[in-house]
Design a protein around this motif. Structure first.
Motif, PDB file in Angstrom:
ATOM      1  N   LEU A  76      30.969  31.960  36.072  1.00 17.17           N
ATOM      2  CA  LEU A  76      30.314  31.057  35.176  1.00 17.17           C
ATOM      3  C   LEU A  76      31.112  30.480  34.196  1.00 17.17           C
ATOM      4  O   LEU A  76      32.124  29.509  33.291  1.00 17.17           O
ATOM      5  CB  LEU A  76      29.101  30.391  35.212  1.00 17.17           C
ATOM      6  N   ASP A  77      31.420  31.795  33.255  1.00 16.50           N
ATOM      7  CA  ASP A  77      32.163  32.027  31.901  1.00 16.50           C
ATOM      8  C   ASP A  77      33.617  32.203  31.816  1.00 16.50           C
ATOM      9  O   ASP A  77      33.663  32.724  31.053  1.00 16.50           O
ATOM     10  CB  ASP A  77      30.496  32.906  30.753  1.00 16.50           C
ATOM     11  N   LYS A  78      34.096  32.775  32.962  1.00 17.39           N
ATOM     12  CA  LYS A  78      35.045  33.146  33.335  1.00 17.39           C
ATOM     13  C   LYS A  78      36.140  32.200  34.092  1.00 17.39           C
ATOM     14  O   LYS A  78      35.854  30.894  34.184  1.00 17.39           O
ATOM     15  CB  LYS A  78      35.483  33.846  34.288  1.00 17.39           C
ATOM     16  N   ASN A  79      37.622  32.046  33.081  1.00 16.44           N
ATOM     17  CA  ASN A  79      38.548  31.629  33.982  1.00 16.44           C
ATOM     18  C   ASN A  79      38.900  31.610  34.905  1.00 16.44           C
ATOM     19  O   ASN A  79      39.575  32.839  35.366  1.00 16.44           O
ATOM     20  CB  ASN A  79      39.246  30.785  32.832  1.00 16.44           C
ATOM     21  N   ILE A  80      38.534  30.641  36.164  1.00 13.84           N
ATOM     22  CA  ILE A  80      39.143  31.197  37.421  1.00 13.84           C
ATOM     23  C   ILE A  80      40.314  30.417  37.880  1.00 13.84           C
ATOM     24  O   ILE A  80      40.536  29.708  37.802  1.00 13.84           O
ATOM     25  CB  ILE A  80      37.785  30.852  38.942  1.00 13.84           C
ATOM     26  N   VAL A  81      41.392  30.965  38.036  1.00  9.76           N
ATOM     27  CA  VAL A  81      42.988  30.654  38.171  1.00  9.76           C
ATOM     28  C   VAL A  81      42.906  30.590  39.669  1.00  9.76           C
ATOM     29  O   VAL A  81      43.040  31.714  40.493  1.00  9.76           O
ATOM     30  CB  VAL A  81      43.700  31.527  37.356  1.00  9.76           C
ATOM     31  N   ILE A  82      43.542  29.775  40.549  1.00 15.47           N
ATOM     32  CA  ILE A  82      43.416  29.309  41.611  1.00 15.47           C
ATOM     33  C   ILE A  82      44.925  28.796  41.740  1.00 15.47           C
ATOM     34  O   ILE A  82      45.407  27.562  41.938  1.00 15.47           O
ATOM     35  CB  ILE A  82      42.718  29.349  42.722  1.00 15.47           C
ATOM     36  N   PRO A  83      46.190  29.472  42.540  1.00 22.56           N
ATOM     37  CA  PRO A  83      47.282  28.414  42.489  1.00 22.56           C
ATOM     38  C   PRO A  83      47.480  27.686  43.816  1.00 22.56           C
ATOM     39  O   PRO A  83      46.748  28.215  44.615  1.00 22.56           O
ATOM     40  CB  PRO A  83      48.472  29.550  42.395  1.00 22.56           C
ATOM     41  N   GLU A 122      38.420  37.707  30.622  1.00 25.42           N
ATOM     42  CA  GLU A 122      37.589  36.331  30.746  1.00 25.42           C
ATOM     43  C   GLU A 122      38.237  35.175  31.802  1.00 25.42           C
ATOM     44  O   GLU A 122      38.033  33.980  31.989  1.00 25.42           O
ATOM     45  CB  GLU A 122      37.594  35.602  29.647  1.00 25.42           C
ATOM     46  N   ASN A 123      39.281  36.587  32.644  1.00 20.51           N
ATOM     47  CA  ASN A 123      40.408  35.384  33.315  1.00 20.51           C
ATOM     48  C   ASN A 123      39.850  35.970  35.184  1.00 20.51           C
ATOM     49  O   ASN A 123      40.344  36.824  34.903  1.00 20.51           O
ATOM     50  CB  ASN A 123      41.372  34.719  33.157  1.00 20.51           C
ATOM     51  N   ILE A 124      40.305  35.399  36.181  1.00 18.10           N
ATOM     52  CA  ILE A 124      40.183  35.961  37.402  1.00 18.10           C
ATOM     53  C   ILE A 124      41.008  35.539  38.879  1.00 18.10           C
ATOM     54  O   ILE A 124      41.329  34.358  38.252  1.00 18.10           O
ATOM     55  CB  ILE A 124      38.730  35.633  38.465  1.00 18.10           C
ATOM     56  N   LEU A 125      42.051  36.023  38.189  1.00 20.10           N
ATOM     57  CA  LEU A 125      43.317  35.100  39.007  1.00 20.10           C
ATOM     58  C   LEU A 125      42.730  35.663  40.623  1.00 20.10           C
ATOM     59  O   LEU A 125      42.370  36.894  41.254  1.00 20.10           O
ATOM     60  CB  LEU A 125      44.536  35.304  39.255  1.00 20.10           C
ATOM     61  N   ILE A 126      42.663  34.640  41.355  1.00 18.73           N
ATOM     62  CA  ILE A 126      42.702  34.338  42.603  1.00 18.73           C
ATOM     63  C   ILE A 126      43.797  34.493  44.002  1.00 18.73           C
ATOM     64  O   ILE A 126      44.237  33.377  43.602  1.00 18.73           O
ATOM     65  CB  ILE A 126      41.475  33.984  43.399  1.00 18.73           C
ATOM     66  N   VAL A 127      44.013  35.164  44.798  1.00 23.99           N
ATOM     67  CA  VAL A 127      45.296  34.684  45.714  1.00 23.99           C
ATOM     68  C   VAL A 127      45.097  35.629  46.894  1.00 23.99           C
ATOM     69  O   VAL A 127      44.185  36.440  47.042  1.00 23.99           O
ATOM     70  CB  VAL A 127      47.152  35.748  45.612  1.00 23.99           C
ATOM     71  N   GLY A 128      45.984  35.570  47.883  1.00 25.22           N
ATOM     72  CA  GLY A 128      45.795  35.700  49.456  1.00 25.22           C
ATOM     73  C   GLY A 128      45.110  34.743  50.679  1.00 25.22           C
ATOM     74  O   GLY A 128      44.607  33.613  50.293  1.00 25.22           O
ATOM     75  N   LEU A 151      42.034  39.458  35.477  1.00 24.03           N
ATOM     76  CA  LEU A 151      41.599  40.609  37.032  1.00 24.03           C
ATOM     77  C   LEU A 151      42.406  39.935  38.013  1.00 24.03           C
ATOM     78  O   LEU A 151      42.439  38.570  38.227  1.00 24.03           O
ATOM     79  CB  LEU A 151      40.158  40.380  37.378  1.00 24.03           C
ATOM     80  N   VAL A 152      42.955  40.302  39.338  1.00 27.04           N
ATOM     81  CA  VAL A 152      43.588  39.711  40.046  1.00 27.04           C
ATOM     82  C   VAL A 152      43.131  40.401  40.872  1.00 27.04           C
ATOM     83  O   VAL A 152      42.337  42.056  42.028  1.00 27.04           O
ATOM     84  CB  VAL A 152      45.173  40.397  40.343  1.00 27.04           C
ATOM     85  N   ILE A 168      33.400  41.410  47.652  1.00 25.35           N
ATOM     86  CA  ILE A 168      33.933  41.561  46.886  1.00 25.35           C
ATOM     87  C   ILE A 168      33.203  41.150  46.164  1.00 25.35           C
ATOM     88  O   ILE A 168      33.870  41.710  44.695  1.00 25.35           O
ATOM     89  CB  ILE A 168      34.684  39.886  47.652  1.00 25.35           C
ATOM     90  N   ILE A 169      32.215  40.727  45.963  1.00 25.60           N
ATOM     91  CA  ILE A 169      31.846  39.968  44.372  1.00 25.60           C
ATOM     92  C   ILE A 169      31.319  41.102  43.447  1.00 25.60           C
ATOM     93  O   ILE A 169      31.255  41.085  42.738  1.00 25.60           O
ATOM     94  CB  ILE A 169      31.029  39.137  44.375  1.00 25.60           C
ATOM     95  N   GLN A 170      30.220  41.859  44.397  1.00 20.91           N
ATOM     96  CA  GLN A 170      30.140  43.444  43.771  1.00 20.91           C
ATOM     97  C   GLN A 170      31.349  43.775  43.486  1.00 20.91           C
ATOM     98  O   GLN A 170      31.323  44.929  42.127  1.00 20.91           O
ATOM     99  CB  GLN A 170      29.045  44.050  44.813  1.00 20.91           C
ATOM    100  N   HIS A 171      31.773  43.865  43.949  1.00 19.87           N
ATOM    101  CA  HIS A 171      32.969  44.951  43.245  1.00 19.87           C
ATOM    102  C   HIS A 171      33.923  44.627  42.480  1.00 19.87           C
ATOM    103  O   HIS A 171      34.295  44.729  40.787  1.00 19.87           O
ATOM    104  CB  HIS A 171      34.836  44.475  44.506  1.00 19.87           C
ATOM    105  N   VAL A 172      33.737  42.877  42.139  1.00 18.26           N
ATOM    106  CA  VAL A 172      34.181  42.397  41.155  1.00 18.26           C
ATOM    107  C   VAL A 172      32.949  42.649  39.687  1.00 18.26           C
ATOM    108  O   VAL A 172      33.901  42.479  38.622  1.00 18.26           O
ATOM    109  CB  VAL A 172      34.236  40.315  40.879  1.00 18.26           C
ATOM    110  N   TRP A 173      31.914  42.691  40.224  1.00 16.99           N
ATOM    111  CA  TRP A 173      31.203  42.847  39.012  1.00 16.99           C
ATOM    112  C   TRP A 173      30.780  44.461  37.846  1.00 16.99           C
ATOM    113  O   TRP A 173      31.150  43.927  37.277  1.00 16.99           O
ATOM    114  CB  TRP A 173      29.584  42.444  39.394  1.00 16.99           C
ATOM    115  N   GLU A 174      31.082  45.212  39.505  1.00 16.96           N
ATOM    116  CA  GLU A 174      31.698  46.815  38.257  1.00 16.96           C
ATOM    117  C   GLU A 174      33.052  46.806  37.587  1.00 16.96           C
ATOM    118  O   GLU A 174      32.694  47.368  36.863  1.00 16.96           O
ATOM    119  CB  GLU A 174      31.811  47.354  39.987  1.00 16.96           C
ATOM    120  N   ILE A 175      33.841  45.645  38.702  1.00 18.27           N
ATOM    121  CA  ILE A 175      35.087  45.818  37.175  1.00 18.27           C
ATOM    122  C   ILE A 175      34.795  44.866  36.072  1.00 18.27           C
ATOM    123  O   ILE A 175      35.166  45.698  35.282  1.00 18.27           O
ATOM    124  CB  ILE A 175      36.607  45.407  38.020  1.00 18.27           C
ATOM    125  N   LEU A 176      34.159  43.955  36.127  1.00 17.73           N
ATOM    126  CA  LEU A 176      34.048  43.351  34.361  1.00 17.73           C
ATOM    127  C   LEU A 176      33.241  44.483  33.596  1.00 17.73           C
ATOM    128  O   LEU A 176      32.927  44.295  32.194  1.00 17.73           O
ATOM    129  CB  LEU A 176      33.321  42.412  34.639  1.00 17.73           C
TER     130      LEU A 176
END
Length: 550
Positions: free
Chosen positions: A379-386, A356-362, A198-199, A341-349
């Motif tokens: 907790l069970d997701k791989n959070i990726v932040i550049p 299993e992966n969430i990429l955060i940008v902006g 998820l981006v 924001i969190i509510q929207h992410v849960w809806e997509i999941l």
């Protein structure tokens, strides 16, 4: 979102009068239409940037005056019927031409880029540069066309404009981020074929979300239609600014904007700078300077009374020109936007399996409170932040401009179709839409002839839908169609939830006599819709105008 605070001159003529709204004639709507599907490749095209907070200088009657327009990206709402004559208010309530404001912003960025290139010994040729302009993925086609028009007005050739969707640009960049440039997460996972992620593109104005899967060839397929909303970092600013009206009196900030715009800007800049220091561990008072003008609007005693009689009691202190805000109150300013924001992410999941992966940008994605909230919620997701997540979009836009086909497929956010008046079908059409035409035939008013449905997966090179238009009479040489989009699937009639996308005008060649039919070709899946028409039987291209901004 970065602020563009360059004073630009000459908007004199746009303040004198508003452009009159066009009232196009929609007569001659085809009564019958036949639709087929096919694939067709087109080169990607597009429009526009997100640098929308700016100070603009105007000249009116030879006297300099100034106007500040804030966060204009959010003025082009996802479901808004944007038009060329759109006007937006500055902070003092003055109406300004939106197309001018956006085009001046783009022109400044373009000119600054060219000047920088020349300073470095590079003489840019007029036809050698491709301009990649980014837009939120949640914007509709009208807003995209609006930004393309603004870019053309800024002096960029239409053939040199490429539009990139911001989550896609960020995703493309993060596919190539070295591991040492990652702040959090395992970056190499998101570049492995078959990986889904998820981006979350969370900027100052909007939060955009897309879901991508890596193909075997390294390209990206969109798995879930782009979604999001206007709950970016400006929500935090709004909560912060509300306390000034409580402390200094109702509409205190409105008065400040009118009396001293520079002081208002200073207040915003200082908060923007200092709010970055708010972390989950932040426990001390947040200290900032109280504007001199605001401080004079009411006495020290009145300010203290206002604080004591509101929810600010024990949370805010004032001493001379210093405003002190408790850590708990400061953190509460972030809650509304973070919750949405969190509510929207849960809806997509919940809708996409094996994600299993969430990429955060902006820019807002750099916020420590936001990052910590994501880690606790998922907790069970791989959070990726550049490390440079606020620059991920602009860097990815460059890569996208070099290879627009790096995104191989997209999911349509809307169903698209045309307004028609077919013969009434009681099994299909609601009775209140029944009417009798001048020939005594029962028809359905404002029926929806669907071209393609929402959630359809289409190649980024384009899927072409062909529909046959039949003029009402033999003598009719042209006809108009109103094209709509909707979040409904398989709708039969147009209602208030539909968005008018644009007006399609088709004219037959002069030599054609008698009855004729046109084949309308709509191409979906690229970053913009492509429309053309041919004479059925001969395949000859005919004059077609598809205006999204009338």
């Amino acid at each position: 979102m970065a602020a563009v605070e360059k004073e630009l001159k000459s908007l004199q003529d746009s303040l004198s009068e508003k452009v009159k709204k066009a009232n196009a004639n929609d007569s001659g709507i085809p009564e019958s239409r036949r639709t087929t599907l096919g694939d067709r490749s087109y080169k990607g095209t597009g429009a526009t940037p997100k640098h929308i907070r700016k100070t603009t200088s105007f000249l009116e009657d030879d006297e300099p005056s100034f106007a500040l327009t804030e966060n204009k990206q959010t003025s082009l709402k996802p479901k808004q019927n944007v038009k060329n004559d759109l006007y937006i208010d500055d902070v003092s309530g003055k109406s300004l031409s939106a197309i001018k404001i956006f085009s001046l912003s783009i022109k400044y960025l373009k000119d600054h880029c060219l000047t920088t290139m020349r300073e470095r010994g590079i003489e840019p040729g007029g036809t050698e540069i491709k301009y990649v302009l980014t837009v939120p993925a949640i914007w509709n086609d009208r807003s995209k066309q609006f930004m393309r028009t603004a870019a053309v007005e800024a002096g960029i050739g239409n053939d040199h404009i490429v539009l990139a969707l911001e989550p896609e640009a960020a995703s493309v960049y993060c596919q190539q981020v070295p591991l040492e440039n990652l702040k959090i997460g395992i970056g190499k996972v998101i570049s492995v074929p078959g990986t889904r992620y998820l981006v979350a593109d969370i900027g100052g104005g909007t939060a955009d979300f897309s879901v991508h899967e890596v193909d075997e060839d390294g390209s990206l397929t969109e798995l879930y239609r782009a979604s999001g909303g206007p709950y970016g970092g400006i929500y935090v600013d709004k909560k912060y600014l509300e306390i000034y009206d409580i402390i200094c009196g109702q509409k205190a900030l409105e008065k400040l904007k009118i009396n001293d715009i520079e002081e208002y800007l200073t207040l915003l800049r200082e908060f923007e700078r200092k709010k970055r220091s708010i972390t989950p561990e932040f426990q001390t008072f947040f200290v900032t300077r109280l504007s001199l003008i605001l401080n004079k609007m009411c006495s020290e005693e009145d300010k203290l009374k206002a604080i004591e009689s509101s929810y600010l009691k024990d949370q805010v202190k004032i001493k001379n020109d210093k405003l002190k805000i408790s850590a708990s109150l400061m953190k509460s300013f972030f809650e509304d936007s973070l919750n949405q924001i969190i509510q929207h992410v849960w809806e997509i999941l919940r809708n996409i399996p094996n994600l299993e992966n969430i990429l955060i940008v902006g820019g807002y994605g750099e916020c420590s409170l936001l990052q910590e909230r994501f880690k606790k919620e998922f907790l069970d997701k791989n959070i990726v932040i550049p490390n440079d997540c606020s620059l991920a979009i602009i860097k990815g836009a460059v890569l996208f401009g070099q290879n627009p086909r790096v995104v191989s497929a997209r999911i349509l956010r809307y169903s698209y179709g045309a307004a028609i008046q077919p013969i009434f079908n009681p099994k299909k059409h609601p009775d209140e839409r029944r009417y009798i035409d001048k020939n005594g035939i029962e028809r359905c008013k404002e029926a929806f002839d669907q071209l393609i449905a929402r959630d359809t997966k289409v190649p980024s090179t384009g899927k072409t839908v062909t529909s046959t238009g039949v003029p009402v009479s033999k003598s009719q040489k042209k006809y108009n169609l109103r094209i709509y989009c909707t979040e409904q699937k398989n709708a039969t009639v147009i209602d208030e939830s539909f968005q008018l996308l644009g007006k399609l005008k088709i004219s037959a060649p002069d030599y054609i006599e008698g009855k004729w039919e046109a084949e309308e070709h709509y191409t979906f899946g690229m970053t913009e819709i492509n429309v053309s028409a041919t004479v059925k039987g001969t395949g000859e291209y005919i004059e077609t105008t598809f205006d999204l901004l009338e």
